[in-house]
Design a protein around this motif. Sequence first.
Motif, PDB file in Angstrom:
ATOM      1  N   ASN A   2     -83.891  22.980  34.706  1.00  0.00           N
ATOM      2  CA  ASN A   2     -83.232  23.856  35.882  1.00  0.00           C
ATOM      3  C   ASN A   2     -83.206  22.714  36.986  1.00  0.00           C
ATOM      4  OD1 ASN A   2     -83.316  26.161  34.702  1.00  0.00           O
ATOM      5  ND2 ASN A   2     -85.864  26.371  34.787  1.00  0.00           N
ATOM      6  N   THR A   3     -82.452  23.160  37.938  1.00  0.00           N
ATOM      7  CA  THR A   3     -82.554  22.232  39.359  1.00  0.00           C
ATOM      8  C   THR A   3     -82.950  23.167  40.482  1.00  0.00           C
ATOM      9  OG1 THR A   3     -80.225  22.589  39.343  1.00  0.00           O
ATOM     10  CG2 THR A   3     -80.642  20.706  38.391  1.00  0.00           C
ATOM     11  N   HIS A   4     -83.227  22.362  41.467  1.00  0.00           N
ATOM     12  CA  HIS A   4     -83.654  22.806  42.662  1.00  0.00           C
ATOM     13  C   HIS A   4     -82.965  22.551  43.754  1.00  0.00           C
ATOM     14  CE1 HIS A   4     -86.432  23.948  46.152  1.00  0.00           C
ATOM     15  NE2 HIS A   4     -87.018  24.710  45.244  1.00  0.00           N
ATOM     16  N   ILE A   5     -82.825  23.272  44.693  1.00  0.00           N
ATOM     17  CA  ILE A   5     -82.031  22.788  45.906  1.00  0.00           C
ATOM     18  C   ILE A   5     -82.492  21.538  46.674  1.00  0.00           C
ATOM     19  CG2 ILE A   5     -83.586  24.158  47.428  1.00  0.00           C
ATOM     20  CD1 ILE A   5     -81.128  24.905  49.367  1.00  0.00           C
ATOM     21  N   ILE A   6     -83.730  21.289  46.391  1.00  0.00           N
ATOM     22  CA  ILE A   6     -84.348  19.920  47.033  1.00  0.00           C
ATOM     23  C   ILE A   6     -83.688  18.687  46.213  1.00  0.00           C
ATOM     24  CG2 ILE A   6     -86.252  19.567  45.540  1.00  0.00           C
ATOM     25  CD1 ILE A   6     -87.794  18.985  48.435  1.00  0.00           C
ATOM     26  N   ASP A   7     -83.386  18.924  44.931  1.00  0.00           N
ATOM     27  CA  ASP A   7     -82.784  17.671  44.352  1.00  0.00           C
ATOM     28  C   ASP A   7     -81.344  17.549  44.869  1.00  0.00           C
ATOM     29  OD1 ASP A   7     -84.766  17.415  41.855  1.00  0.00           O
ATOM     30  OD2 ASP A   7     -84.160  19.600  41.800  1.00  0.00           O
ATOM     31  N   HIS A   8     -80.604  18.551  45.260  1.00  0.00           N
ATOM     32  CA  HIS A   8     -79.312  18.194  45.867  1.00  0.00           C
ATOM     33  C   HIS A   8     -79.526  17.390  46.922  1.00  0.00           C
ATOM     34  CE1 HIS A   8     -75.267  19.158  47.569  1.00  0.00           C
ATOM     35  NE2 HIS A   8     -75.935  19.463  48.706  1.00  0.00           N
ATOM     36  N   TYR A   9     -80.518  17.778  47.870  1.00  0.00           N
ATOM     37  CA  TYR A   9     -80.721  17.104  49.240  1.00  0.00           C
ATOM     38  C   TYR A   9     -81.458  15.509  48.826  1.00  0.00           C
ATOM     39  CZ  TYR A   9     -79.152  20.979  51.764  1.00  0.00           C
ATOM     40  OH  TYR A   9     -78.198  22.209  51.985  1.00  0.00           O
ATOM     41  N   ALA A  10     -82.114  15.594  47.909  1.00  0.00           N
ATOM     42  CA  ALA A  10     -82.909  14.508  47.716  1.00  0.00           C
ATOM     43  C   ALA A  10     -81.859  13.390  47.027  1.00  0.00           C
ATOM     44  CB  ALA A  10     -83.873  14.519  46.565  1.00  0.00           C
ATOM     45  N   TYR A  24     -91.894  11.096  53.233  1.00  0.00           N
ATOM     46  CA  TYR A  24     -90.441  11.411  52.674  1.00  0.00           C
ATOM     47  C   TYR A  24     -90.212  12.975  52.816  1.00  0.00           C
ATOM     48  CZ  TYR A  24     -86.525  12.221  49.598  1.00  0.00           C
ATOM     49  OH  TYR A  24     -85.432  12.594  48.880  1.00  0.00           O
ATOM     50  N   LEU A  25     -90.973  13.531  52.130  1.00  0.00           N
ATOM     51  CA  LEU A  25     -90.874  15.077  52.339  1.00  0.00           C
ATOM     52  C   LEU A  25     -90.579  15.568  53.493  1.00  0.00           C
ATOM     53  CD1 LEU A  25     -93.326  16.130  49.343  1.00  0.00           C
ATOM     54  CD2 LEU A  25     -90.773  16.121  49.134  1.00  0.00           C
ATOM     55  N   SER A  26     -91.601  15.159  54.524  1.00  0.00           N
ATOM     56  CA  SER A  26     -91.435  15.687  56.131  1.00  0.00           C
ATOM     57  C   SER A  26     -89.998  14.969  56.639  1.00  0.00           C
ATOM     58  CB  SER A  26     -92.650  14.856  56.789  1.00  0.00           C
ATOM     59  OG  SER A  26     -93.660  15.163  56.528  1.00  0.00           O
ATOM     60  N   ARG A  27     -89.511  14.010  56.260  1.00  0.00           N
ATOM     61  CA  ARG A  27     -88.333  13.394  56.773  1.00  0.00           C
ATOM     62  C   ARG A  27     -87.095  14.149  56.072  1.00  0.00           C
ATOM     63  NH1 ARG A  27     -84.884   8.892  55.070  1.00  0.00           N
ATOM     64  NH2 ARG A  27     -86.041   8.425  53.475  1.00  0.00           N
ATOM     65  N   LEU A  28     -87.413  14.487  54.965  1.00  0.00           N
ATOM     66  CA  LEU A  28     -86.223  15.409  54.373  1.00  0.00           C
ATOM     67  C   LEU A  28     -86.005  16.812  55.018  1.00  0.00           C
ATOM     68  CD1 LEU A  28     -84.080  15.083  52.068  1.00  0.00           C
ATOM     69  CD2 LEU A  28     -86.004  16.039  50.478  1.00  0.00           C
ATOM     70  N   ARG A  29     -87.360  17.188  55.093  1.00  0.00           N
ATOM     71  CA  ARG A  29     -87.343  18.633  55.641  1.00  0.00           C
ATOM     72  C   ARG A  29     -86.691  18.539  56.998  1.00  0.00           C
ATOM     73  NH1 ARG A  29     -91.671  22.580  55.808  1.00  0.00           N
ATOM     74  NH2 ARG A  29     -90.963  24.305  57.216  1.00  0.00           N
ATOM     75  N   LYS A  30     -87.059  17.622  57.982  1.00  0.00           N
ATOM     76  CA  LYS A  30     -86.450  17.382  59.224  1.00  0.00           C
ATOM     77  C   LYS A  30     -84.950  17.183  59.203  1.00  0.00           C
ATOM     78  CE  LYS A  30     -89.763  17.539  62.181  1.00  0.00           C
ATOM     79  NZ  LYS A  30     -89.870  18.136  63.548  1.00  0.00           N
ATOM     80  N   MET A  31     -84.480  16.502  58.129  1.00  0.00           N
ATOM     81  CA  MET A  31     -82.973  16.223  57.964  1.00  0.00           C
ATOM     82  C   MET A  31     -82.132  17.337  57.574  1.00  0.00           C
ATOM     83  SD  MET A  31     -83.042  12.186  57.108  1.00  0.00           S
ATOM     84  CE  MET A  31     -81.099  11.937  57.550  1.00  0.00           C
ATOM     85  N   THR A  32     -83.061  18.594  56.990  1.00  0.00           N
ATOM     86  CA  THR A  32     -82.408  19.426  56.526  1.00  0.00           C
ATOM     87  C   THR A  32     -82.830  20.862  57.293  1.00  0.00           C
ATOM     88  OG1 THR A  32     -84.070  19.893  54.818  1.00  0.00           O
ATOM     89  CG2 THR A  32     -82.067  18.639  54.096  1.00  0.00           C
ATOM     90  N   ALA A  60     -96.938  16.915  47.228  1.00  0.00           N
ATOM     91  CA  ALA A  60     -96.514  15.628  46.817  1.00  0.00           C
ATOM     92  C   ALA A  60     -96.110  15.793  45.246  1.00  0.00           C
ATOM     93  CB  ALA A  60     -97.030  14.499  47.371  1.00  0.00           C
ATOM     94  N   SER A  61     -97.540  16.251  44.619  1.00  0.00           N
ATOM     95  CA  SER A  61     -97.770  16.398  43.314  1.00  0.00           C
ATOM     96  C   SER A  61     -96.781  17.263  42.753  1.00  0.00           C
ATOM     97  CB  SER A  61     -99.058  16.809  42.943  1.00  0.00           C
ATOM     98  OG  SER A  61    -100.101  15.684  43.232  1.00  0.00           O
ATOM     99  N   CYS A  62     -96.410  18.344  43.389  1.00  0.00           N
ATOM    100  CA  CYS A  62     -95.538  19.380  42.876  1.00  0.00           C
ATOM    101  C   CYS A  62     -94.247  18.791  43.108  1.00  0.00           C
ATOM    102  CB  CYS A  62     -95.492  20.662  43.895  1.00  0.00           C
ATOM    103  SG  CYS A  62     -97.015  21.560  43.683  1.00  0.00           S
ATOM    104  N   PHE A  63     -94.036  18.084  44.010  1.00  0.00           N
ATOM    105  CA  PHE A  63     -92.431  17.393  43.992  1.00  0.00           C
ATOM    106  C   PHE A  63     -92.301  16.246  42.873  1.00  0.00           C
ATOM    107  CE2 PHE A  63     -89.504  14.220  45.427  1.00  0.00           C
ATOM    108  CZ  PHE A  63     -88.433  14.657  45.675  1.00  0.00           C
TER     109      PHE A  63
END
Length: 310
Positions: A2-10, A24-32, A60-63
């Motif tokens: 399975n893929t998740h939408i976050i993989d597309h943006y990552a 990084y997750l904070s930066r990704l969240r800001k940029m999306t 972070a562990s979940c990611f």
Amino acid sequence: MNTHIIDHYAAQIPILPGEYLPAYLSRLRKMTSGVDPRRLMSFSGSAQLGKLHQLFPRVASCFAYRESAREYSGVLLKEHLGSRFWRGFVGEQAYREHIKCVKSRVKSKRSVFEGEEILDGLKPMKFCADCRVADIEKYGVPIWHATHQITSIYLCAVHSKPLLSFQLKLGETLLDYPVINDEVLSLGIEIKSDELRNWLNNQSRQLLSISSEDNRNRLKDVKSSMASAMGARVTTRNMHLDITYRLEWRKYLSDALTRLCPSAQNYALFSDKASLGLPQQLKLTVPVRHPLVFLLAMKFAEDATEFKAS
């Protein structure tokens, strides 16, 4: 798989070398920002980033362990969450139980490191001004580095300069500072170099240089050597240690934490916890409850006996 939408943006905005994973997750969240946070963050079972100060934040562990990227989880944790440092302190069974909870999106029954949250005051965000300049030149963005966020690291290994600390205000998270912007730089306070911080920094660098299993074996030997140096007597149920050592340790721990973080009222909050007593730091059958406290116990043993940590 399975893929998740976050993989597309990552894939479009990849994590940078050595970047602290929660940042990084904070930066990704800001940029999306135009993406529904609930949809973007649903891999962790929440739309929130949650607590980011712990040694391995849940988000972070979940990611790292999301189904589409589990083959990379070890690299993500080692290179972007400093796990080469803390894995040696964690029993493999306890770690597997924690990860099992992460993967099934349920809360762990107990903290892997007791007292971690109580010592929040000792864990400001940290950065190197020279690394910031280098990152801007190389990547165009000044990132938070994973190794800089380890509690007992105070010097930049690349530039051999004291790190600067930045304390998040009450209610703030890395969502407010996903990168080291000009405000962070202006408010950064240089961490003063001293004998204790230099010693902790050197020991932490050693932990970062060897494997988790080697660290576990080394810590067992260290515990045994410390106990022997202090003349501890071990029975099937208890460890008997001279009262002088126990009392001196409490004072030493209080003084050390006050020196490392003068503004924090943390010591009074857990000074009576049995898990932070000196016998508990030495028992082979007792897991390390907090890496920083155990490192301080090593330093105490060096100062009080003939024991040498390295």
